[in-house]
Design a protein around this motif. Structure first.
Motif, PDB file in Angstrom:
ATOM      1  N   VAL A  58     -29.652  19.262  37.641  1.00 28.72           N
ATOM      2  CA  VAL A  58     -29.296  20.514  37.767  1.00 28.72           C
ATOM      3  C   VAL A  58     -27.907  20.794  38.539  1.00 28.72           C
ATOM      4  N   TYR A  59     -27.920  20.291  39.701  1.00 27.91           N
ATOM      5  CA  TYR A  59     -26.698  20.577  41.066  1.00 27.91           C
ATOM      6  C   TYR A  59     -25.600  19.863  40.201  1.00 27.91           C
ATOM      7  N   ASN A  60     -25.198  19.249  38.897  1.00 24.92           N
ATOM      8  CA  ASN A  60     -23.698  18.473  38.967  1.00 24.92           C
ATOM      9  C   ASN A  60     -23.946  19.720  37.250  1.00 24.92           C
ATOM     10  N   ARG A  61     -24.175  20.335  37.077  1.00 28.21           N
ATOM     11  CA  ARG A  61     -24.192  21.959  36.186  1.00 28.21           C
ATOM     12  C   ARG A  61     -23.079  22.702  36.696  1.00 28.21           C
ATOM     13  N   PHE A  62     -22.928  22.632  37.648  1.00 29.01           N
ATOM     14  CA  PHE A  62     -22.526  23.610  38.644  1.00 29.01           C
ATOM     15  C   PHE A  62     -20.857  23.484  38.846  1.00 29.01           C
ATOM     16  N   GLY A  63     -20.410  21.895  38.407  1.00 27.52           N
ATOM     17  CA  GLY A  63     -19.240  21.599  38.395  1.00 27.52           C
ATOM     18  C   GLY A  63     -18.592  20.843  39.738  1.00 27.52           C
ATOM     19  N   HIS A  64     -18.236  20.279  40.671  1.00 29.37           N
ATOM     20  CA  HIS A  64     -17.281  19.810  41.317  1.00 29.37           C
ATOM     21  C   HIS A  64     -15.825  20.017  41.793  1.00 29.37           C
ATOM     22  N   ALA A  65     -15.507  20.169  43.164  1.00 26.95           N
ATOM     23  CA  ALA A  65     -14.378  19.551  43.860  1.00 26.95           C
ATOM     24  C   ALA A  65     -14.129  19.279  44.375  1.00 26.95           C
ATOM     25  N   ALA A  66     -13.107  18.365  44.373  1.00 21.04           N
ATOM     26  CA  ALA A  66     -12.078  17.846  45.448  1.00 21.04           C
ATOM     27  C   ALA A  66     -10.723  17.400  46.080  1.00 21.04           C
ATOM     28  N   ILE A  67     -10.215  17.293  46.408  1.00 22.05           N
ATOM     29  CA  ILE A  67      -9.311  17.672  47.629  1.00 22.05           C
ATOM     30  C   ILE A  67      -8.546  16.145  47.356  1.00 22.05           C
ATOM     31  N   ARG A  68      -7.107  15.820  47.222  1.00 19.66           N
ATOM     32  CA  ARG A  68      -6.285  15.005  46.551  1.00 19.66           C
ATOM     33  C   ARG A  68      -5.342  15.470  47.441  1.00 19.66           C
ATOM     34  N   LEU A  69      -5.356  13.997  48.729  1.00 12.19           N
ATOM     35  CA  LEU A  69      -3.712  13.549  49.263  1.00 12.19           C
ATOM     36  C   LEU A  69      -2.734  12.227  48.291  1.00 12.19           C
ATOM     37  N   MET A  70      -1.567  12.565  48.095  1.00 14.87           N
ATOM     38  CA  MET A  70      -0.653  11.288  48.115  1.00 14.87           C
ATOM     39  C   MET A  70       0.382  10.849  49.181  1.00 14.87           C
ATOM     40  N   ASP A  71       0.142  10.473  49.425  1.00 12.27           N
ATOM     41  CA  ASP A  71       1.203   9.860  50.706  1.00 12.27           C
ATOM     42  C   ASP A  71       2.406   8.889  50.328  1.00 12.27           C
ATOM     43  N   GLU A  72       3.817   9.076  49.869  1.00  9.40           N
ATOM     44  CA  GLU A  72       3.989   7.430  49.256  1.00  9.40           C
ATOM     45  C   GLU A  72       4.881   6.789  50.283  1.00  9.40           C
ATOM     46  N   ASP A  73       4.690   7.378  51.519  1.00  6.71           N
ATOM     47  CA  ASP A  73       5.729   6.691  53.265  1.00  6.71           C
ATOM     48  C   ASP A  73       3.574   6.049  53.074  1.00  6.71           C
ATOM     49  N   ALA A  74       3.062   5.874  53.557  1.00  6.28           N
ATOM     50  CA  ALA A  74       2.010   5.260  53.421  1.00  6.28           C
ATOM     51  C   ALA A  74       1.562   4.595  52.262  1.00  6.28           C
ATOM     52  N   GLY A  75       1.919   4.578  51.267  1.00  4.67           N
ATOM     53  CA  GLY A  75       1.514   4.156  49.962  1.00  4.67           C
ATOM     54  C   GLY A  75      -0.060   4.458  49.655  1.00  4.67           C
ATOM     55  N   SER A  76      -0.696   5.008  49.804  1.00  2.87           N
ATOM     56  CA  SER A  76      -2.239   6.155  49.595  1.00  2.87           C
ATOM     57  C   SER A  76      -1.734   7.023  48.585  1.00  2.87           C
ATOM     58  N   ASP A  77      -3.608   6.872  48.244  1.00  2.00           N
ATOM     59  CA  ASP A  77      -3.411   8.429  46.723  1.00  2.00           C
ATOM     60  C   ASP A  77      -5.012   8.615  47.430  1.00  2.00           C
ATOM     61  N   ILE A  78      -5.567   9.007  48.067  1.00  2.00           N
ATOM     62  CA  ILE A  78      -7.320   9.499  48.785  1.00  2.00           C
ATOM     63  C   ILE A  78      -7.294  10.659  48.515  1.00  2.00           C
ATOM     64  N   ILE A  79      -8.433  10.553  47.907  1.00  2.00           N
ATOM     65  CA  ILE A  79      -9.780  11.655  47.458  1.00  2.00           C
ATOM     66  C   ILE A  79     -10.656  11.814  48.450  1.00  2.00           C
TER      67      ILE A  79
END
Length: 415
Positions: A58-79
């Motif tokens: 049921v709870y997946n019926r409402f979709g989902h959201a997250a935030i993504r931050l990409m940092d080239e200097d640190a070589g990271s791609d985190i959600i």
């Protein structure tokens, strides 16, 4: 005099030449300075990911959201995912109903996070935010502080503090700005927004309509509608960010569909089950048949009445708990409680089922008949939507109690 004049002229020419030379040498430096400012390396990118709904739970019926931050200097791609919870904690279901569910934020590599949605056939759209490097750095500091063990947990609120609203609050806090969201005339109530995610599940819709009260029939503002990730996807690309210094810019600078969702059916998914309206009509038809038969034979079918009283009484217990023991918003007041209430189970059922309590049973049904008659007169004026299946069920209960009065013929004992 002539020599003095020539000397002054030569000095003027020399100064003009020097000035010209300085100017020529300075122009590339100015151009380089301007170019450096305009093409300052954008090493960090912040975006909001909107994940399409699914019908598995049921709870997946409402979709989902997250935030993504990409940092080239640190070589990271985190959600950063604010929608994580642990359903193995003791009494999770009861705590969820009471609105005492604690969620927490989790930082995951983007590839790992996105793979889960790909495997489930859910689409993901990325909204790249139009923020400065300084603003993104403030968001990064906030997120890194939030994922610390002592800060990662928060009290989840489905409407006002969930995986989607948290992200909007973070952006506003980091920029200090406000959002100018275009009003496209799409005024919607909370009930309409929630039910719109369950068009293929009429029984889920009925359950929602039963437990949310009159406050859910108020209109949600455009920003309040962001509690649904789908509304963020619809409106955020057209939203303007107004900063404290008076500047304004589009909040989203790019929209990228990372993965397309598998076809999402909007047809009723509860195969083999009638719709709530069809079930209520069957209940009403069956009740009319029982009432006509009982009046003809001047005897009440207590078994049928007991079954109906038990079902509506159990439903009333759930509504009662949501009204008086839940901190969920918009569950109180709930006028459906006058139709479906625990007294049908706790008092009405035993008085109906036990023959030697027939006199008390008559009194109970007389009161129920009077109450339902009054509700029938004012139901269209209540500040709460009463969906048709519940309205039809109320008519069936009214007929059952009316039959008690007719058969008794106002005598003290039911024959």
């Amino acid at each position: 005099m002539i020599r003095t004049h020539l000397l002054k002229k030569r000095i003027s020419i020399l100064m003009a030449s020097i000035a010209f030379l300085v100017l020529v040498m300075a122009l590339p430096m100015v151009a380089w300075s301007q170019q450096t400012t305009e093409t300052l390396p954008q090493t960090k990118r912040l975006s909001i990911l909107i994940c399409s709904p699914s019908t598995d739970v049921v709870y997946n019926r409402f979709g989902h959201a997250a935030i993504r931050l990409m940092d080239e200097d640190a070589g990271s791609d985190i959600i950063y995912n604010y929608g994580t919870f642990d359903n193995t904690i003791p009494n999770f279901e009861i705590r969820f109903m009471r609105g005492e569910t604690d969620y927490y934020v989790e930082a995951l590599p983007s590839a790992y996070y996105l793979n889960e949605f790909i495997q489930n056939g859910r689409g993901v759209t990325e909204l790249v935010l139009n923020l400065s490097q300084e603003e993104i750095s403030r968001v990064q500091t906030y997120l890194n502080r939030n994922i610390q063990p002592e800060n990662r947990q928060y009290r989840y609120n489905f409407l006002y503090d969930n995986c989607a609203t948290r992200l909007i609050s973070i952006v506003k806090e980091a920029t200090g700005g406000t959002l100018q969201i275009p009003d496209k005339g799409e005024e919607r109530t909370w009930r309409e927004l929630i039910n719109g995610c369950c068009t293929d599940a009429p029984w889920v819709q009925l359950g929602i309509d039963m437990v949310i009260g009159s406050k859910a029939d108020a209109s949600a503002t455009t920003e309040e509608q962001f509690f649904l990730p789908g509304r963020i996807l619809d409106m955020l690309p057209h939203t303007t960010l107004l900063r404290p210094d008076g500047s304004a810019s589009p909040l989203v600078m790019d929209t990228i569909e990372l993965f397309s969702p598998l076809p999402f059916s909007t047809e009723p998914s509860e195969e083999g089950w009638p719709t709530p309206l069809a079930a209520s009509i069957v209940l009403l038809a069956l009740t009319i048949g029982i009432v006509v038969m009982d009046i003809h034979r001047r005897k009440i079918c207590r078994l049928y009445d007991s079954i109906v009283m038990g079902i509506v009484g159990l439903s009333g217990c759930i509504i009662f708990a949501m009204v008086f023991f839940s901190v969920h918003p918009h569950t109180s007041p709930n006028y459906i409680l006058f139709l479906l209430h625990p007294l049908h189970l706790l008092i009405g059922l035993p008085l109906t089922a036990i023959p030697r309590l027939r006199q008390a049973g008559f009194v109970y049904h007389f009161i129920n008949f009077a109450e339902l008659s009054l509700i029938g007169l004012v139901i269209w004026f209540l500040p709460q939507q009463v969906v048709m299946p519940l309205y039809v069920t109320g008519i069936a209960m009214w007929l059952l109690s009316a039959r008690w009065i007719l058969i008794n013929k106002w005598r003290k004992n039911v024959r």
